[in-house]
Design an enzyme around this catalytic site. Structure first.
Site, PDB file in Angstrom:
ATOM      1  N   GLU A  54     -15.164  16.615 -17.991  1.00 30.35           N
ATOM      2  CA  GLU A  54     -14.340  15.614 -17.323  1.00 30.35           C
ATOM      3  C   GLU A  54     -15.204  14.486 -16.769  1.00 30.35           C
ATOM      4  O   GLU A  54     -14.806  13.322 -16.761  1.00 30.35           O
ATOM      5  CB  GLU A  54     -13.531  16.262 -16.203  1.00 30.35           C
ATOM      6  CG  GLU A  54     -12.416  17.172 -16.700  1.00 30.35           C
ATOM      7  CD  GLU A  54     -11.751  17.926 -15.571  1.00 30.35           C
ATOM      8  OE1 GLU A  54     -10.541  18.197 -15.682  1.00 30.35           O
ATOM      9  OE2 GLU A  54     -12.437  18.263 -14.577  1.00 30.35           O
TER      10      GLU A  54
ATOM     11  N   HIS B  60       0.811  -1.215   0.000  1.00 28.18           N
ATOM     12  CA  HIS B  60       0.000   0.000   0.000  1.00 28.18           C
ATOM     13  C   HIS B  60       0.847   1.268   0.000  1.00 28.18           C
ATOM     14  O   HIS B  60       0.266   2.362  -0.094  1.00 28.18           O
ATOM     15  CB  HIS B  60      -0.953   0.005   1.194  1.00 28.18           C
ATOM     16  CG  HIS B  60      -2.203  -0.777   0.951  1.00 28.18           C
ATOM     17  ND1 HIS B  60      -3.392  -0.196   0.553  1.00 28.18           N
ATOM     18  CD2 HIS B  60      -2.444  -2.112   1.018  1.00 28.18           C
ATOM     19  CE1 HIS B  60      -4.312  -1.133   0.410  1.00 28.18           C
ATOM     20  NE2 HIS B  60      -3.764  -2.305   0.683  1.00 28.18           N
TER      21      HIS B  60
END
Length: 719
Positions: A665, A245
């Site tokens: 977008e 991570h």
């Protein structure tokens, strides 16, 4: 004459006592049997709950890797000028490696003033124990460190990490034990509890933190700053391993990116960019007394610590893809080509780049498999060596007869091929130590559950540990109910330090103390006071309800697919199927590997003679949807089913990290998602959705408000 009791009378008294005790013994045995059955039922419920949480978690990791592979496919197979490619290209530019002087400028913090009204800790550098202790206390009382000090601390951490080796070596002695912590995942209360029980890091109390400091929890940044602070004060006694991570691509999905931008709206983007760089410099492993290996994920049959020690680790800003062949630009920076080199979305056999565009509505080639359980290690690399645009032009000129630069190109081809082969080997070494999991069977196979790394068996453990003269492997990466777990004949030990990881009471956290005898001693804990007060039955019930709620949401968002699967077993359209067919169809759609027949009583309210009324069952899932006036309801189901993927794409497209995107977008986000899913949603439906959620009618969409508006609510949880 005496008055003693005769033998017959003594015998009679004994018989009476035995006769009287038989019912008591029988009652005790019945109570014991009932209690054992009661505990066994609770344990079965706990294991089912655990399987639900873990299956959903790993399915999310698969989705993350598949989405990233799709982005990579766009980069390598779409025209450089295409709008879709330009939307995501910035996440592939993070492997740019400039000279250190350029990064020193980027870490600049002198122009940031700390106002008099700031009440948090004021740090001085070099960092001292007093300074980092103040940071710990500030975070304990919910205070925030000023951005100036955050940037300054990150700069000093980056400078230190650059001189550390890939593998840290630690020695024990009789006067001090080493403490080893597993995943923390933003759970600050767990870290504070460890420090309270075990003491703060110091030269007399060394620590190893085994990766996954960030994501999922809400205090990932605070954990990083605390650990970096102690690393600066005690560089020889605090050791940080990289986890899977510690990767900016993974952070887009699991919350760390959102957390940083929410806490530091002005300087958040710079902080994230610096952390990407810092993550790439974190060491990959720690070895204690040349006998105990500590890595985040695990090993594979090809794991070679000597090779890992030589890896240029900072090239791997994201471990999800290998770095590209390196070229030097005029400004002295090293840039890496953007070509395809390892994904399954390969072009024709002769190596020509396939050029297409989403705007032409052409689907990706059939070679880009959408199989649900795909591993990074299944992806060939060497034959798909990439070319930069300039190199491609040179090759075209040579094929056309302009061969004056052929010698230069031929050398470049040979050198790049050798580099690619080396990079592939290095990359696989890193992916294995960050992503792999142990399995009980012998062998080494691709980890098709997570989608990255491998599964390795006891024989691989024996071989790798024996080859390096090691006696124990300590790893993290997997949540364990007790906080730790041995496997492979006690030669592999998993340690997990984030308690209540899935839900309140789902698991305990643990850490290890290890002295010169190298025998691990475990300390378990629950960070939540409320959880410590729960009985076993209450704890299992709490986590079971949470797991079933998450599972019902998964069932609800796939309801159309489920109905189609059920109808295959219902040719007469009766609306009813057998329990076995219900279980088979449900697994075929969700692919979670769960014991559906065991879970049936918690999921299906009633069955008659082993028959499930699936239409009624779908209606009884008790999930509410947002009340929006949208003409095309199919877009809603796509939205629910791909909630996390959609948010990830939003975060990618929001390049300025403002938290909002324009209507255009927003449309491009849906076009990307539709292409990834190989589905079709009209621009009119997308525009309809955009206008319906533009609550303040300013022509832009707030990402957080959008995701919250479409969050499903389980009514059964409020009943």
């Amino acid at each position: 004459m005496g008055c003693g009791m005769g033998k017959s009378e003594v015998r009679l008294k004994k018989c009476e006592r035995v006769t009287n005790s038989v019912p008591a013994i029988r009652a005790a045995l019945l109570i014991q049997r009932w209690y054992r059955q009661y505990v066994a039922r609770l344990e079965m419920r706990r294991r089912c709950t655990w399987n639900i949480f873990q299956s959903i978690e790993y399915a999310g990791e698969q989705d993350q890797i598949k989405l990233y592979n799709f982005f990579d496919f766009l980069m390598h197979h779409f025209t450089p000028a295409s709008s879709e490619r330009s939307l995501i290209s910035h996440i592939f530019r993070v492997n740019e490696i400039c000279r250190d002087a350029e990064w020193e400028k980027y870490f600049c913090y002198e122009s940031i003033e700390v106002p008099d009204s700031y009440t948090g800790p004021r740090l001085t550098f070099p960092m001292t124990f007093c300074g980092v202790s103040k940071v710990v206390q500030a975070f304990k009382h919910k205070q925030q460190l000023h951005a100036r000090y955050v940037l300054q601390l990150l700069r000093e951490t980056w400078r230190l990490l650059r001189i550390l080796t890939n593998i840290s070596h630690v020695s024990t002695c009789h006067t001090k034990e080493i403490t080893i912590c597993g995943d923390l995942h933003g759970h600050l209360e767990d870290l504070l509890l460890i420090f309270y029980k075990n003491g703060l890091p110091s030269s007399e109390k060394p620590y190893v933190f085994n990766g996954d400091f960030v994501d999922r929890g809400k205090n990932s940044l605070e954990i990083l700053l605390i650990l970096f602070g102690f690393l600066l004060v005690y560089p020889n006694d605090v050791h940080l391993n990289r986890g899977n991570h510690e990767d900016h691509i993974v952070n887009l999905r699991y919350g760390f990116t959102k957390e940083v931008l929410g806490k530091y709206r002005v300087h958040g983007k710079k902080i994230l960019n610096l952390l990407q760089k810092i993550f790439s410099w974190l060491p990959l492993a720690t070895v204690i007394d040349h006998k105990v290996l500590i890595v985040h994920g695990g090993i594979s049959a090809t794991t070679d610590l000597n090779a890992i020690a030589r890896v240029d680790r900072h090239k791997y800003v994201s471990a999800l893809r290998p770095p590209k062949p390196t070229h030097y630009a005029a400004d002295g920076c090293k840039t890496q080509a953007m070509g395809s080199n390892h994904r399954e979305a390969s072009g024709p056999a002769e190596g020509r780049r396939r050029v297409c565009s989403l705007t032409h509505h052409s689907s990706p080639p059939a070679q880009r498999s959408d199989l649900p359980r795909r591993s990074l290690h299944n992806l060939p690399m060497g034959s798909l060596l990439s070319w930069s645009v300039e190199e491609e032009l040179k090759r075209r000129r040579r094929l056309a007869g302009f061969d004056q630069s052929y010698g230069e190109l031929q050398r470049s081809d040979t050198e790049s091929g050798a580099t690619a082969e080396t990079d592939e080997h290095e990359w696989k070494q890193i992916v294995d130590v960050l992503w792999s999991d142990p399995m009980p069977q012998n062998g080494c196979i691709p980890n098709e559950v997570r989608g990255g790394g491998c599964y390795w068996g006891p024989d691989v453990t024996e071989e790798v540990l024996g080859r390096h003269n090691l006696q124990l492997l300590i790893r993290s990466h997997e949540c364990k109910q007790d906080g730790y777990e041995f496997c492979h004949n006690r030669r592999v030990l998993t340690i997990f330090s984030a308690s209540n990881y899935y839900e309140m009471g789902s698991n305990r956290g643990a850490y290890i103390r290890m002295g010169p005898d190298l025998v691990p001693h475990f300390i378990q804990y629950q960070a939540s006071q409320a959880c410590r007060e729960l009985t076993l039955r209450q704890s299992v019930g709490w986590t079971e309800r949470s797991a079933l709620r998450a599972l019902r949401e998964q069932l609800f968002v796939h309801k159309s697919d489920l109905i189609s699967a059920f109808q295959e077993f219902d040719p007469n359209n009766t609306g009813k199927i057998s329990l076995s067919h219900w279980a088979s169809a449900t697994e075929s759609v969700l692919k979670l590997g769960l014991p559906w027949r065991v879970l049936r009583p918690q999921l299906v309210s009633s069955t008659q003679y082993g028959i499930v009324d699936y239409q009624m069952w779908i209606r009884e899932l008790s999930i509410t949807e947002p009340k929006l006036q949208i003409s095309d309801t199919s877009i809603l189901e796509t939205m629910y089913k791909n909630h996390s993927n959609l948010e990830t794409i939003f975060r990618v497209i929001d390049t300025d990290h403002s938290g909002s995107i324009s209507f255009e977008e927003f449309r491009q986000t849906w076009r990307l998602l539709c292409s990834h899913l190989k589905t079709e949603i009209s621009d009119e439906a997308i525009a309809d959705l955009a206008h319906s959620i533009d609550f303040n009618k300013d022509g832009s969409i707030d990402i957080n408000e959008f995701m919250e508006a479409f969050r499903l609510v389980d009514l059964s949880a409020h009943a």
